[in-house]
Design a protein around this motif. Structure first.
Motif, PDB file in Angstrom:
ATOM      1  N   LYS A 289       1.853  -1.692  -0.626  1.00 28.98           N
ATOM      2  CA  LYS A 289       1.766  -0.299  -0.149  1.00 28.98           C
ATOM      3  C   LYS A 289       3.154   0.234   0.187  1.00 28.98           C
ATOM      4  O   LYS A 289       3.508   1.364  -0.163  1.00 28.98           O
ATOM      5  CB  LYS A 289       0.859  -0.254   1.095  1.00 28.98           C
ATOM      6  N   GLN A 290       3.973  -0.563   0.854  1.00 25.72           N
ATOM      7  CA  GLN A 290       5.319  -0.128   1.219  1.00 25.72           C
ATOM      8  C   GLN A 290       6.170   0.175  -0.009  1.00 25.72           C
ATOM      9  O   GLN A 290       7.013   1.077   0.011  1.00 25.72           O
ATOM     10  CB  GLN A 290       6.010  -1.204   2.067  1.00 25.72           C
ATOM     11  N   LEU A 291       5.947  -0.544  -1.075  1.00 26.50           N
ATOM     12  CA  LEU A 291       6.732  -0.371  -2.291  1.00 26.50           C
ATOM     13  C   LEU A 291       6.162   0.696  -3.220  1.00 26.50           C
ATOM     14  O   LEU A 291       6.707   0.947  -4.293  1.00 26.50           O
ATOM     15  CB  LEU A 291       6.832  -1.711  -3.036  1.00 26.50           C
ATOM     16  N   GLY A 292       5.065   1.313  -2.815  1.00 27.65           N
ATOM     17  CA  GLY A 292       4.494   2.387  -3.616  1.00 27.65           C
ATOM     18  C   GLY A 292       3.683   1.918  -4.801  1.00 27.65           C
ATOM     19  O   GLY A 292       3.351   2.714  -5.691  1.00 27.65           O
ATOM     20  N   LEU A 293       3.335   0.637  -4.836  1.00 26.75           N
ATOM     21  CA  LEU A 293       2.545   0.113  -5.941  1.00 26.75           C
ATOM     22  C   LEU A 293       1.063   0.442  -5.799  1.00 26.75           C
ATOM     23  O   LEU A 293       0.335   0.518  -6.795  1.00 26.75           O
ATOM     24  CB  LEU A 293       2.724  -1.405  -6.034  1.00 26.75           C
ATOM     25  N   ILE A 294       0.598   0.604  -4.567  1.00 26.98           N
ATOM     26  CA  ILE A 294      -0.787   1.002  -4.293  1.00 26.98           C
ATOM     27  C   ILE A 294      -0.758   2.087  -3.227  1.00 26.98           C
ATOM     28  O   ILE A 294       0.231   2.225  -2.495  1.00 26.98           O
ATOM     29  CB  ILE A 294      -1.661  -0.188  -3.840  1.00 26.98           C
ATOM     30  N   HIS A 295      -1.835   2.844  -3.143  1.00 30.42           N
ATOM     31  CA  HIS A 295      -1.871   3.973  -2.214  1.00 30.42           C
ATOM     32  C   HIS A 295      -2.158   3.561  -0.773  1.00 30.42           C
ATOM     33  O   HIS A 295      -1.694   4.204   0.178  1.00 30.42           O
ATOM     34  CB  HIS A 295      -2.922   4.991  -2.662  1.00 30.42           C
ATOM     35  N   ASN A 296      -2.933   2.497  -0.600  1.00 25.37           N
ATOM     36  CA  ASN A 296      -3.348   2.069   0.739  1.00 25.37           C
ATOM     37  C   ASN A 296      -3.340   0.546   0.809  1.00 25.37           C
ATOM     38  O   ASN A 296      -3.491  -0.133  -0.208  1.00 25.37           O
ATOM     39  CB  ASN A 296      -4.761   2.563   1.055  1.00 25.37           C
ATOM     40  N   ASP A 297      -3.192   0.029   2.030  1.00 30.25           N
ATOM     41  CA  ASP A 297      -3.254  -1.427   2.204  1.00 30.25           C
ATOM     42  C   ASP A 297      -4.597  -1.837   2.815  1.00 30.25           C
ATOM     43  O   ASP A 297      -4.699  -2.814   3.541  1.00 30.25           O
ATOM     44  CB  ASP A 297      -2.097  -1.935   3.064  1.00 30.25           C
ATOM     45  N   VAL A 298      -5.642  -1.086   2.478  1.00 25.88           N
ATOM     46  CA  VAL A 298      -6.978  -1.333   3.008  1.00 25.88           C
ATOM     47  C   VAL A 298      -7.500  -2.678   2.500  1.00 25.88           C
ATOM     48  O   VAL A 298      -7.361  -3.010   1.321  1.00 25.88           O
ATOM     49  CB  VAL A 298      -7.941  -0.209   2.596  1.00 25.88           C
ATOM     50  N   LEU A 299      -8.102  -3.452   3.411  1.00 29.34           N
ATOM     51  CA  LEU A 299      -8.739  -4.716   3.070  1.00 29.34           C
ATOM     52  C   LEU A 299     -10.197  -4.665   3.490  1.00 29.34           C
ATOM     53  O   LEU A 299     -10.589  -3.874   4.336  1.00 29.34           O
ATOM     54  CB  LEU A 299      -8.044  -5.894   3.757  1.00 29.34           C
ATOM     55  N   ARG A 300     -10.993  -5.550   2.917  1.00 28.52           N
ATOM     56  CA  ARG A 300     -12.393  -5.672   3.291  1.00 28.52           C
ATOM     57  C   ARG A 300     -12.529  -6.637   4.467  1.00 28.52           C
ATOM     58  O   ARG A 300     -11.936  -7.723   4.455  1.00 28.52           O
ATOM     59  CB  ARG A 300     -13.217  -6.223   2.120  1.00 28.52           C
ATOM     60  N   LEU A 301     -13.284  -6.238   5.474  1.00 24.57           N
ATOM     61  CA  LEU A 301     -13.603  -7.158   6.556  1.00 24.57           C
ATOM     62  C   LEU A 301     -14.298  -8.393   5.993  1.00 24.57           C
ATOM     63  O   LEU A 301     -15.047  -8.291   5.023  1.00 24.57           O
ATOM     64  CB  LEU A 301     -14.500  -6.478   7.590  1.00 24.57           C
ATOM     65  N   PRO A 302     -13.987  -9.568   6.534  1.00 28.38           N
ATOM     66  CA  PRO A 302     -13.304  -9.823   7.796  1.00 28.38           C
ATOM     67  C   PRO A 302     -11.782  -9.852   7.732  1.00 28.38           C
ATOM     68  O   PRO A 302     -11.142 -10.193   8.729  1.00 28.38           O
ATOM     69  CB  PRO A 302     -13.843 -11.207   8.188  1.00 28.38           C
ATOM     70  N   MET A 303     -11.166  -9.508   6.594  1.00 25.13           N
ATOM     71  CA  MET A 303      -9.709  -9.409   6.537  1.00 25.13           C
ATOM     72  C   MET A 303      -9.268  -8.122   7.218  1.00 25.13           C
ATOM     73  O   MET A 303      -9.921  -7.082   7.068  1.00 25.13           O
ATOM     74  CB  MET A 303      -9.216  -9.428   5.089  1.00 25.13           C
ATOM     75  N   THR A 304      -8.180  -8.189   7.955  1.00 20.58           N
ATOM     76  CA  THR A 304      -7.671  -7.030   8.697  1.00 20.58           C
ATOM     77  C   THR A 304      -6.220  -6.771   8.317  1.00 20.58           C
ATOM     78  O   THR A 304      -5.549  -7.627   7.743  1.00 20.58           O
ATOM     79  CB  THR A 304      -7.771  -7.270  10.208  1.00 20.58           C
ATOM     80  N   SER A 305      -5.736  -5.584   8.645  1.00 18.71           N
ATOM     81  CA  SER A 305      -4.384  -5.189   8.267  1.00 18.71           C
ATOM     82  C   SER A 305      -3.322  -6.049   8.940  1.00 18.71           C
ATOM     83  O   SER A 305      -3.549  -6.640  10.011  1.00 18.71           O
ATOM     84  CB  SER A 305      -4.144  -3.725   8.629  1.00 18.71           C
ATOM     85  N   LEU A 306      -2.156  -6.099   8.317  1.00 16.12           N
ATOM     86  CA  LEU A 306      -1.032  -6.864   8.843  1.00 16.12           C
ATOM     87  C   LEU A 306      -0.689  -6.393  10.259  1.00 16.12           C
ATOM     88  O   LEU A 306      -0.554  -5.198  10.512  1.00 16.12           O
ATOM     89  CB  LEU A 306       0.184  -6.675   7.937  1.00 16.12           C
ATOM     90  N   THR A 307      -0.563  -7.329  11.184  1.00 13.05           N
ATOM     91  CA  THR A 307      -0.236  -6.979  12.563  1.00 13.05           C
ATOM     92  C   THR A 307       1.163  -6.374  12.633  1.00 13.05           C
ATOM     93  O   THR A 307       2.062  -6.774  11.894  1.00 13.05           O
ATOM     94  CB  THR A 307      -0.324  -8.207  13.478  1.00 13.05           C
ATOM     95  N   LYS A 308       1.340  -5.423  13.533  1.00 11.00           N
ATOM     96  CA  LYS A 308       2.591  -4.663  13.595  1.00 11.00           C
ATOM     97  C   LYS A 308       3.810  -5.548  13.828  1.00 11.00           C
ATOM     98  O   LYS A 308       4.892  -5.273  13.311  1.00 11.00           O
ATOM     99  CB  LYS A 308       2.493  -3.600  14.694  1.00 11.00           C
ATOM    100  N   VAL A 309       3.639  -6.610  14.585  1.00 11.69           N
ATOM    101  CA  VAL A 309       4.775  -7.479  14.879  1.00 11.69           C
ATOM    102  C   VAL A 309       5.331  -8.117  13.603  1.00 11.69           C
ATOM    103  O   VAL A 309       6.510  -8.482  13.546  1.00 11.69           O
ATOM    104  CB  VAL A 309       4.385  -8.560  15.909  1.00 11.69           C
ATOM    105  N   ASN A 310       4.492  -8.222  12.576  1.00 11.07           N
ATOM    106  CA  ASN A 310       4.943  -8.842  11.328  1.00 11.07           C
ATOM    107  C   ASN A 310       5.452  -7.841  10.296  1.00 11.07           C
ATOM    108  O   ASN A 310       5.931  -8.248   9.226  1.00 11.07           O
ATOM    109  CB  ASN A 310       3.809  -9.672  10.718  1.00 11.07           C
ATOM    110  N   HIS A 311       5.387  -6.544  10.595  1.00 11.05           N
ATOM    111  CA  HIS A 311       5.904  -5.557   9.654  1.00 11.05           C
ATOM    112  C   HIS A 311       7.377  -5.787   9.364  1.00 11.05           C
ATOM    113  O   HIS A 311       7.801  -5.812   8.202  1.00 11.05           O
ATOM    114  CB  HIS A 311       5.711  -4.140  10.211  1.00 11.05           C
ATOM    115  N   VAL A 312       8.158  -5.956  10.389  1.00  7.15           N
ATOM    116  CA  VAL A 312       9.597  -6.137  10.211  1.00  7.15           C
ATOM    117  C   VAL A 312       9.908  -7.451   9.500  1.00  7.15           C
ATOM    118  O   VAL A 312      10.883  -7.552   8.757  1.00  7.15           O
ATOM    119  CB  VAL A 312      10.330  -6.051  11.570  1.00  7.15           C
ATOM    120  N   VAL A 313       9.060  -8.450   9.715  1.00  4.74           N
ATOM    121  CA  VAL A 313       9.263  -9.753   9.071  1.00  4.74           C
ATOM    122  C   VAL A 313       9.066  -9.623   7.557  1.00  4.74           C
ATOM    123  O   VAL A 313       9.874 -10.124   6.764  1.00  4.74           O
ATOM    124  CB  VAL A 313       8.288 -10.802   9.645  1.00  4.74           C
TER     125      VAL A 313
END
Length: 302
Positions: A257-281
Motif C-alpha cells: 500500500k505504501q508503495l502504491g501497488l495496491i489501494h488499501n492494506d485491508v486484511l480479512r479477520l482474524p488478520m489485522t493491520s500492521l501495528t503503528k509501532v512497526n510502521h517505521v520498522v
C-alpha cells in the motif's frame, strides 16, 4: 517455467473487504514487467484460508484474465481434506493454470503414510503438475525427506516448496530425488543459500514489493555472478526478515500500500493491520532495499 523468483501473491482487498479488481490487475502487470518467473495465487500470503470458494474461483478467473498468458499461474489448492483437494484440483484442469501448489494437511496432523496417500490421491486424480508445499510452522506437520522421495516417483508431482528454513533439509532431499525434481525455497532469508545447495528458485513474499530485485537476484545467480548476488541479497536481508515482524501477509500488504501497488492494506479477520509501532520498522526496511515511497508511485532503484 517453475524456476527463479516466483511471487507468493497477496490478494488485494477494497475498503469493504472484497477483492480489489483494479489492484489485482496492477499487481499482475507489475510482476510481468519486473521479470517475475511465475505467480502463486491463493497461497498463505494470498489469505486463501479466509476466502470463500466463490471468491477463490473469482480470483483465479481474474488473474488468468489479466495475465493473458504472459506469465505462468500456479494455484494453491491445499486443504486438510483429501476429497476437497481432489475436487479443487479437478476443477482447474481446463482453466489454463500451469500447476497446483498443495500444502500439507493442517490441523489433522496425519502420519507420513497419511501424507503420502493424501498427495498421491490428489495427483492421480489429475494431469495437472503438482508442487508439494511443506511449511511445518503453519501446519503443525512436517513432510519428511523419505516421504518426499516416495512422492517424487509419481509422474505429475514435479517438485516441492520447502519452507522449513533448514538448509540441511535440501541437501537430504536432493540425494533422494531425481535431478529434474524441482526444489523451491519458501523462505526468502535463506533462498540464495538454498539455491547454492541445489535449489532452482524461491516462492517469495519479498517479491510482492521488490519484484525486480528478486528477479535480478536469481538472474545474477543463474549467470554465475555469485558475489553480486550475495551483495544484492544482503541489501534485501532486512526486508526479507522485517516482512515477518508480524504474521504474513500483514507487513507485506502494508508495504504494498505504501508503495502504491495496491489501494488499501485491508486484511480479512482474524488478520489485522500492521501495528503503528512497526510502521517505521517496515519503512526502514523498504529504504534499505531501495524501495522508495514517492507520492504513491513505486520507484525501484537497484
Amino acid at each position: 517455467m517453475f524456476k527463479g523468483s516466483i511471487v507468493a501473491l497477496i490478494t488485494p482487498m477494497n475498503k469493504k473487504g472484497m477483492v480489489c479488481v483494479s489492484s489485482l490487475k496492477k499487481l499482475i502487470n507489475y510482476h510481468v514487467n519486473s521479470g517475475t518467473s511465475a505467480i502463486v495465487a491463493l497461497g498463505t500470503t494470498g489469505e486463501t484460508a479466509t476466502l470463500t470458494n466463490a471468491e477463490r474461483s473469482h480470483v483465479i478467473e481474474l488473474i488468468l484474465k489479466f495475465s493473458t498468458g504472459r506469465i505462468p499461474i500456479i494455484v494453491g489448492t491445499g486443504t486438510n481434506s483429501t476429497a476437497e483437494g481432489v475436487s479443487m484440483t479437478k476443477s482447474l484442469e481446463k482453466s489454463g493454470v500451469a500447476a497446483c501448489l498443495s500444502i500439507t494437511p493442517y490441523y489433522n496432523c496425519p502420519t507420513q503414510e497419511g501424507l503420502y496417500r493424501h498427495f498421491r490421491t490428489i495427483a492421480e486424480s489429475t494431469n495437472l503438475p503438482q508442487i508439494l508445499y511443506n511449511v511445518p510452522l503453519r501446519t503443525g506437520v512436517d513432510l519428511l525427506p523419505m516421504t518426499i522421495k516416495r512422492l517424487a516417483n509419481i509422474k505429475n508431482i514435479i517438485g516441492i516448496k520447502e519452507a522449513t528454513g533448514d538448509l540441511l533439509r535440501i541437501t537430504e532431499i536432493k540425494k533422494l530425488v531425481q535431478e529434474d525434481f524441482l526444489l523451491l525455497s519458501g523462505d526468502d532469508a535463506t533462498a540464495l543459500n538454498f539455491m547454492e545447495l541445489g535449489g532452482c528458485g524461491v516462492v517469495s513474499v519479498t517479491a510482492n514489493i521488490a519484484a525486480y530485485q528478486m528477479a535480478n537476484l536469481y538472474g545474477l545467480f543463474q549467470n554465475g555472478k555469485i558475489d553480486q548476488a550475495r551483495l544484492l541479497n544482503q541489501k534485501l536481508m532486512n526486508l526479507h526478515q522485517t516482512l515477518f515482524i508480524e504474521p504474513n501477509p500483514i507487513p507485506v500488504k502494508w508495504a504494498a500500500k505504501q508503495l502504491g501497488l495496491i489501494h488499501n492494506d485491508v486484511l480479512r479477520l482474524p488478520m489485522t493491520s500492521l501495528t503503528k509501532v512497526n510502521h517505521v520498522v517496515v519503512q526502514q526496511a523498504l529504504k534499505d532495499a531501495d524501495c522508495f515511497l514517492n507520492t504513491g508511485v513505486y520507484t525501484c532503484l537497484t
